[in-house]
Write a protein that holds these residues in place. Structure first.
Motif, mmCIF file in Angstrom:
data_model
loop_
_atom_site.group_PDB
_atom_site.id
_atom_site.type_symbol
_atom_site.label_atom_id
_atom_site.label_comp_id
_atom_site.label_asym_id
_atom_site.label_seq_id
_atom_site.Cartn_x
_atom_site.Cartn_y
_atom_site.Cartn_z
ATOM 1 N N UNK A 138 0.825 -1.200 0.000
ATOM 2 C CA UNK A 138 0.000 0.000 0.000
ATOM 3 C C UNK A 138 0.865 1.258 0.000
ATOM 4 N N UNK A 139 0.474 2.221 -0.821
ATOM 5 C CA UNK A 139 1.209 3.489 -0.900
ATOM 6 C C UNK A 139 1.172 4.224 0.427
ATOM 7 N N UNK A 140 0.050 4.163 1.119
ATOM 8 C CA UNK A 140 -0.067 4.838 2.414
ATOM 9 C C UNK A 140 0.908 4.227 3.421
ATOM 10 N N UNK A 141 0.995 2.887 3.440
ATOM 11 C CA UNK A 141 1.929 2.221 4.355
ATOM 12 C C UNK A 141 3.370 2.593 4.024
ATOM 13 N N UNK A 142 3.702 2.640 2.745
ATOM 14 C CA UNK A 142 5.058 3.014 2.346
ATOM 15 C C UNK A 142 5.360 4.447 2.761
ATOM 16 N N UNK A 143 4.398 5.356 2.571
ATOM 17 C CA UNK A 143 4.603 6.754 2.951
ATOM 18 C C UNK A 143 4.839 6.890 4.455
ATOM 19 N N UNK A 144 4.096 6.136 5.256
ATOM 20 C CA UNK A 144 4.279 6.191 6.703
ATOM 21 C C UNK A 144 5.676 5.698 7.092
ATOM 22 N N UNK A 145 6.117 4.616 6.458
ATOM 23 C CA UNK A 145 7.445 4.075 6.763
ATOM 24 C C UNK A 145 8.531 5.070 6.398
ATOM 25 N N UNK A 146 8.439 5.670 5.213
ATOM 26 C CA UNK A 146 9.475 6.612 4.785
ATOM 27 C C UNK A 146 9.414 7.910 5.586
ATOM 28 N N UNK A 147 8.230 8.319 6.007
ATOM 29 C CA UNK A 147 8.146 9.483 6.899
ATOM 30 C C UNK A 147 8.852 9.209 8.216
ATOM 31 N N UNK A 148 8.742 7.986 8.692
ATOM 32 C CA UNK A 148 9.432 7.617 9.923
ATOM 33 C C UNK A 148 10.946 7.554 9.710
ATOM 34 N N UNK A 149 11.353 6.980 8.580
ATOM 35 C CA UNK A 149 12.783 6.865 8.291
ATOM 36 C C UNK A 149 13.444 8.233 8.161
ATOM 37 N N UNK A 150 12.731 9.184 7.553
ATOM 38 C CA UNK A 150 13.298 10.506 7.293
ATOM 39 C C UNK A 150 12.817 11.554 8.298
ATOM 40 N N UNK A 151 12.300 11.132 9.416
ATOM 41 C CA UNK A 151 11.891 12.075 10.455
ATOM 42 C C UNK A 151 13.087 12.909 10.927
ATOM 43 N N UNK A 152 12.851 14.186 11.161
ATOM 44 C CA UNK A 152 13.964 15.076 11.510
ATOM 45 C C UNK A 152 14.622 14.712 12.831
ATOM 46 N N UNK A 153 13.842 14.395 13.842
ATOM 47 C CA UNK A 153 14.401 14.189 15.188
ATOM 48 C C UNK A 153 14.683 12.730 15.501
ATOM 49 N N UNK A 154 13.865 11.813 14.983
ATOM 50 C CA UNK A 154 13.994 10.412 15.386
ATOM 51 C C UNK A 154 14.182 9.458 14.207
ATOM 52 N N UNK A 155 14.301 9.986 12.992
ATOM 53 C CA UNK A 155 14.445 9.130 11.832
ATOM 54 C C UNK A 155 15.796 8.442 11.785
ATOM 55 N N UNK A 156 15.802 7.224 11.248
ATOM 56 C CA UNK A 156 17.043 6.449 11.159
ATOM 57 C C UNK A 156 18.064 7.158 10.272
ATOM 58 N N UNK A 157 17.599 7.807 9.214
ATOM 59 C CA UNK A 157 18.509 8.482 8.289
ATOM 60 C C UNK A 157 19.236 9.623 8.990
ATOM 61 N N UNK A 158 18.488 10.475 9.699
ATOM 62 C CA UNK A 158 19.121 11.599 10.385
ATOM 63 C C UNK A 158 20.000 11.144 11.532
ATOM 64 N N UNK A 159 19.565 10.099 12.226
ATOM 65 C CA UNK A 159 20.388 9.577 13.324
ATOM 66 C C UNK A 159 21.711 9.055 12.793
ATOM 67 N N UNK A 160 21.671 8.357 11.675
ATOM 68 C CA UNK A 160 22.899 7.828 11.071
ATOM 69 C C UNK A 160 23.812 8.949 10.596
ATOM 70 N N UNK A 161 23.227 9.938 9.893
ATOM 71 C CA UNK A 161 24.036 11.049 9.400
ATOM 72 C C UNK A 161 24.616 11.875 10.544
ATOM 73 N N UNK A 162 23.844 12.038 11.611
ATOM 74 C CA UNK A 162 24.340 12.781 12.764
ATOM 75 C C UNK A 162 25.483 12.039 13.433
ATOM 76 N N UNK A 163 25.372 10.720 13.541
ATOM 77 C CA UNK A 163 26.446 9.923 14.135
ATOM 78 C C UNK A 163 27.721 10.026 13.318
ATOM 79 N N UNK A 164 27.568 9.996 11.989
ATOM 80 C CA UNK A 164 28.747 10.146 11.133
ATOM 81 C C UNK A 164 29.309 11.558 11.239
ATOM 82 N N UNK A 165 28.406 12.564 11.284
ATOM 83 C CA UNK A 165 28.863 13.948 11.369
ATOM 84 C C UNK A 165 29.574 14.257 12.670
#
Length: 328
Positions: A138-165
């Motif tokens: 489902x597109x809605x389910x995918x959007x929710x997952x990617x919104x979580x992944x790219x969340x500014x404060x708690x997203x896995x992507x930002x957490x990873x980039x912050x750890x590297x930075x």
């Protein structure tokens, strides 16, 4: 007893002829009667809306005023759309996302399909199911997952980039991928398009892999066996046998990618909440058409947008046909 003969056989035959003729006519019309529901539905929900949208594109119309509120303006809607900065920006966003997400799909899907076909034949069905899973999710389910992944404060992507930075001297601020924050440096528009492109790539690369995998199964194994006997490596077999014979499927898959990406609506609309993200960097041409019609209630301009988008898709499809045209 002797059966009595009719007094006038010719009159009897003449009387039976209309009945036979009516039966024959009924048989002639019966097939059309059975398939008529399709044509009725097509005319009502396919052909009529198509023709009405062409007529509507030359008018200004607010549906709340009824059909009496339609005003003829000629080509003014098309002139306005072609000079509208927001439409031009939405077309630029559409092409940007289409190129960044569409081209890598095929560059990854073809080798991936070749690898699965060559080395994973025993587990091919399982691999195909895994590849195809994002496409049917489902597109809605995918959007929710990617919104979580790219969340500014708690997203896995930002957490990873912050750890590297944090390991570097400069450090790194979490990025607002979709919506602006109090710090403009944390929410730049170009990040929105990258996020949407990554979603589109992840969702449709499996679909293209399945297409190429099905085409690979039609290539005769004799060609690979002959190439192996001649000393050709796997890489050489891929470039000189697989790729040329995949040309028809490449044309089909790229055509679907062009049409689908230029009509992109669901993923960016849901993931940005219909706003297009920061500075509307994720607003596509289809989203602009939707907002013009159902937010601004300007259905005439929206119809013009739809037909301009149709012309763009037709031109891109024609160019793709010329690119993949078979040479003598």
């Amino acid at each position: 007893m002797v059966a009595s003969m009719p007094d006038n056989p010719a009159a009897t035959a003449t009387a039976a002829a209309p009945s036979a003729r009516r039966t024959l006519q009924a048989r002639d019309w019966a097939p059309y009667l059975f398939i008529s529901p399709f044509f009725i539905l097509f005319v009502c929900f396919g052909l009529f809306p198509l023709l009405f949208s062409v007529w509507l594109s030359f008018h200004t119309w607010d549906p709340s005023t009824g059909l009496a509120g339609m005003n003829w303006v000629g080509i003014e809607n098309y002139q306005f759309v072609l000079t509208d900065d927001w439409f031009q920006k939405s077309v630029f966003n559409t092409f940007w996302i289409a190129i960044v997400s569409g081209l890598p799909q095929h560059l990854v899907a073809i080798p991936l399909a070749f690898f699965a076909h060559t080395y994973l034949a025993k587990y091919r069905n399982t691999v195909v199911g895994v590849y195809f899973l994002p496409f049917i999710t489902s597109t809605v389910a995918i959007a929710l997952v990617f919104n979580s992944l790219f969340s500014r404060d708690f997203g896995v992507i930002n957490v990873t980039l912050t750890s590297i930075g944090n390991l570097s001297i400069a450090g790194f601020h979490p990025l607002a991928w979709l919506f602006p924050t109090h710090n403009i440096d944390w929410g730049q528009p170009q990040y929105t398009k990258w996020m949407i492109s990554s979603l589109i790539f992840w969702r449709y690369v499996g679909w293209n892999t399945v297409l190429y995998l099905s085409a690979l199964q039609t290539i005769p194994n004799d060609l690979y066996e002959a190439a192996t006997i001649d000393g050709a490596s796997r890489r050489q077999q891929f470039w000189y046998i697989t790729v040329p014979l995949l040309r028809p499927m490449m044309f089909f898959a790229v055509t679907l990618t062009i049409i689908g990406n230029l009509q992109l609506f669901e993923e960016p609309f849901i993931i940005t909440g219909g706003t297009g993200g920061i500075d509307q960097a994720g607003k596509t041409a289809a989203m602009h058409m939707y907002n013009t019609a159902f937010v601004d209630s300007d259905f005439g301009t929206a119809s013009a947008v739809a037909w301009i988008l149709f012309i763009i898709i037709a031109l891109m499809t024609w160019a793709n046909n010329k690119l993949f045209a078979q040479k003598d």
